[in-house]
Structures are given as C-alpha cells and as structure tokens.
Design a protein around this motif. Structure first.
Motif, mmCIF file in Angstrom:
data_model
loop_
_atom_site.group_PDB
_atom_site.id
_atom_site.type_symbol
_atom_site.label_atom_id
_atom_site.label_comp_id
_atom_site.label_asym_id
_atom_site.label_seq_id
_atom_site.Cartn_x
_atom_site.Cartn_y
_atom_site.Cartn_z
ATOM 1 N N CYS A 166 5.535 14.054 2.288
ATOM 2 C CA CYS A 166 6.929 14.396 2.575
ATOM 3 C C CYS A 166 7.877 14.035 1.428
ATOM 4 N N LEU A 167 7.405 13.325 0.426
ATOM 5 C CA LEU A 167 8.311 12.600 -0.457
ATOM 6 C C LEU A 167 8.461 13.191 -1.851
ATOM 7 N N SER A 168 9.669 13.071 -2.370
ATOM 8 C CA SER A 168 9.963 13.192 -3.793
ATOM 9 C C SER A 168 10.726 11.926 -4.167
ATOM 10 N N LEU A 169 10.197 11.178 -5.136
ATOM 11 C CA LEU A 169 10.746 9.864 -5.458
ATOM 12 C C LEU A 169 10.967 9.727 -6.956
ATOM 13 N N SER A 170 11.935 8.915 -7.324
ATOM 14 C CA SER A 170 12.088 8.621 -8.739
ATOM 15 C C SER A 170 10.967 7.675 -9.170
ATOM 16 N N ARG A 171 10.416 7.932 -10.348
ATOM 17 C CA ARG A 171 9.361 7.045 -10.859
ATOM 18 C C ARG A 171 9.904 5.651 -11.117
ATOM 19 N N GLU A 172 11.178 5.570 -11.467
ATOM 20 C CA GLU A 172 11.787 4.267 -11.715
ATOM 21 C C GLU A 172 11.764 3.414 -10.445
ATOM 22 N N LEU A 173 12.023 4.034 -9.294
ATOM 23 C CA LEU A 173 11.959 3.312 -8.024
ATOM 24 C C LEU A 173 10.543 2.867 -7.726
ATOM 25 N N VAL A 174 9.598 3.823 -7.778
ATOM 26 C CA VAL A 174 8.237 3.548 -7.309
ATOM 27 C C VAL A 174 7.487 2.615 -8.254
ATOM 28 N N VAL A 175 7.519 2.920 -9.539
ATOM 29 C CA VAL A 175 6.688 2.186 -10.497
ATOM 30 C C VAL A 175 7.410 0.971 -11.062
ATOM 31 N N THR A 176 8.630 1.163 -11.534
ATOM 32 C CA THR A 176 9.327 0.078 -12.224
ATOM 33 C C THR A 176 9.807 -0.996 -11.255
ATOM 34 N N ARG A 177 10.504 -0.586 -10.197
ATOM 35 C CA ARG A 177 11.101 -1.582 -9.305
ATOM 36 C C ARG A 177 10.152 -2.057 -8.211
ATOM 37 N N CYS A 178 9.252 -1.165 -7.764
ATOM 38 C CA CYS A 178 8.374 -1.532 -6.641
ATOM 39 C C CYS A 178 6.939 -1.823 -7.066
ATOM 40 N N GLY A 179 6.606 -1.640 -8.334
ATOM 41 C CA GLY A 179 5.288 -2.056 -8.812
ATOM 42 C C GLY A 179 4.163 -1.096 -8.541
ATOM 43 N N GLY A 180 4.470 0.167 -8.218
ATOM 44 C CA GLY A 180 3.415 1.155 -7.994
ATOM 45 C C GLY A 180 3.006 1.230 -6.543
ATOM 46 N N TRP A 181 1.717 1.545 -6.338
ATOM 47 C CA TRP A 181 1.169 1.686 -4.981
ATOM 48 C C TRP A 181 0.617 0.326 -4.569
ATOM 49 N N VAL A 182 1.415 -0.420 -3.830
ATOM 50 C CA VAL A 182 1.005 -1.758 -3.391
ATOM 51 C C VAL A 182 0.428 -1.665 -1.982
ATOM 52 N N HIS A 183 0.216 -2.811 -1.340
ATOM 53 C CA HIS A 183 -0.379 -2.860 0.004
ATOM 54 C C HIS A 183 -1.773 -2.226 0.003
ATOM 55 N N LYS A 184 -2.502 -2.392 -1.089
ATOM 56 C CA LYS A 184 -3.868 -1.833 -1.130
ATOM 57 C C LYS A 184 -4.768 -2.626 -0.185
ATOM 58 N N GLY A 185 -5.893 -2.007 0.183
ATOM 59 C CA GLY A 185 -6.844 -2.664 1.063
ATOM 60 C C GLY A 185 -6.510 -2.550 2.535
ATOM 61 N N ARG A 186 -5.551 -1.687 2.883
ATOM 62 C CA ARG A 186 -5.154 -1.528 4.280
ATOM 63 C C ARG A 186 -5.059 -0.046 4.605
ATOM 64 N N TYR A 187 -5.587 0.353 5.740
ATOM 65 C CA TYR A 187 -5.611 1.769 6.086
ATOM 66 C C TYR A 187 -4.204 2.307 6.293
ATOM 67 N N GLU A 188 -3.241 1.438 6.656
ATOM 68 C CA GLU A 188 -1.874 1.883 6.871
ATOM 69 C C GLU A 188 -1.022 1.722 5.616
ATOM 70 N N ALA A 189 -1.669 1.638 4.437
ATOM 71 C CA ALA A 189 -0.934 1.443 3.186
ATOM 72 C C ALA A 189 0.076 2.556 2.940
ATOM 73 N N ASP A 190 -0.227 3.785 3.364
ATOM 74 C CA ASP A 190 0.721 4.885 3.191
ATOM 75 C C ASP A 190 2.087 4.504 3.759
ATOM 76 N N PHE A 191 2.097 4.121 5.020
ATOM 77 C CA PHE A 191 3.369 3.810 5.676
ATOM 78 C C PHE A 191 4.018 2.572 5.072
ATOM 79 N N LEU A 192 3.235 1.558 4.769
ATOM 80 C CA LEU A 192 3.807 0.326 4.221
ATOM 81 C C LEU A 192 4.481 0.573 2.877
#
Length: 236
Positions: free
Chosen positions: A149-175
C-alpha cells in the motif's frame, strides 16, 4: 545521469519465475503510463539463497543472489533498502503487481513522507481492498495495511528508521509500517487502488503459499456447491 525517483523492493524465493516476470511487467507498464524516463525507476529483486530465474526485462530490474534468509524475506528487504537509491521506496512481492496508474498516482503526493494507498485484495481475502474505512479506528492497524500500500521517502525509512527492522517476526510487515507511520513528518491516505495482492498466485502452481492453497481449495469447494441431496435433506 537520470535521478532515480522510485526504488521498488522485491524479495523472491526464486520459485515463482512466471509471477515475478508479471510483477516486472507491471512495473514497466506503470513507468510507461506515468511518462517517466528510463532510469527513473529501479526494481531491486533479491533472491533468497538461490540463483533465481531472471525475467527478460533486465534494463529495469536488478537481480541479486543473496544469502539464505529464512525469515519471511525480512532480511532480504533490509539489504535491498540499504542499497536503494531512489527518492521514494515501494514494496512489491514477486506474486503481486502494480496497477498501470500506480506511479502516476504516487507522483501526485511526493510532498508526503508516507503515502498509504488502497490495494485490491479480492483474490486473497474476503474484502475488496485494504485499507478499509472504520470510523474512529486508526487505519494503520493489523490486517488493514500492507507494504504493498505504501510509497515512502527513503530518508524516513532508511535514514531515520534504520531500514527494515523487527526482523525475525512474522508480523514484521505491520510493525515496520507502524514505526514509519509514527515517525513520518507527514502521512497521507489516498483512495487510489494502486496494486493487486496475489495477482500472480496461480502462475507458478508449485509455489503456492499455504494461505493461497487453502484459499483456492475453499473457492473450488464453493464452486462445486453443496453435495447432491443436501437441499432435500435440509428441507425435511
């Protein structure tokens, strides 16, 4: 050099080459519909521990054979995010597809750090689309939003939030989506249906997920209808 506007993140098990080819074609159609020049979109496909089959549209997609993830594609997404160069980030799994107007719709909202559009879920769930409206409820809630559903700024996702976090959990998408929504300086919901969830589910029959198999079994049962004599017995 043409600046990259959209980076499209695609994890793949390598077991759905036909569906992946359809996903790549959908990105090409969306690029053409938006009138974007070559190079304005990069599609990063990360294969999960295999050397996957490459669809022919090599000028659009970049393929990476990555170490085995075994984490629902979470680690693959994080690697791809870290090498993405686009101003905006989109997520497109290898059995989903963009609508032709998707990129054009997102281009109308480049001023918002996080855009949440609707996606067609009629092939996967008993609802025509998500997010669904529910007065008084936060639209960013479990089962009501997906990375597609998403279009996001890379600055938000990668720079400020550190990329795809919450790994190792099946609900990581939502988190991850919840994290981005809380840290976004601007969030906008739009009504455009920009993608189709599970559009490629039947193209590679041996690669159906358990959820997809159960759904198709249920639909086949519904098409067959009740067993002979059921209505008579029910009326007795």
């Amino acid at each position: 050099m043409q600046p990259i506007l959209f980076s499209i993140i695609t994890p793949s098990t390598g077991r759905r080459p036909k569906a992946l080819a359809a996903a790549v074609r959908s990105v090409r159609a969306a690029l053409d519909f938006a009138g974007l020049p070559e190079g304005a979109v990069e599609m990063l496909v990360g294969f999960d521990g295999v050397r996957g089959e490459r669809p022919p549209d090599l000028d659009l997609a970049r393929f990476l054979d990555l170490p085995k993830d075994e984490d629902w594609g979470n680690g693959i997404r994080d690697i791809l995010l870290k090498i993405a160069k686009g101003e905006r980030v989109l997520f497109l799994d290898d059995d989903n597809s963009l609508k032709p107007h998707a990129l054009a719709a997102y281009m109308d909202h480049l001023d918002a750090e996080m855009v949440v559009a609707r996606i067609d879920t009629s092939l996967a769930f008993d609802k025509p689309f998500i997010p669904e409206d529910a007065p008084g409820r936060d639209p960013i809630r479990q089962c009501n939003v997906d990375p597609l559903c998403l279009s996001l700024s890379r600055e938000l996702v990668v720079t400020r939030c550190g990329g795809w976090v919450h790994k190792g959990r099946y609900e990581a998408d939502f988190l991850n989506i919840r994290l981005w929504s809380r840290r976004a300086r601007s969030l906008r919901l739009i009504d455009d249906i920009v993608a189709t969830y599970d559009s490629g589910r039947s193209l590679d029959a041996r690669a159906l997920s358990r959820r997809q198999m159960h759904l198709l079994d249920r639909l086949a049962e519904e098409r067959r209808g009740p067993a002979p004599g059921f209505a008579v017995r029910a009326a007795v």
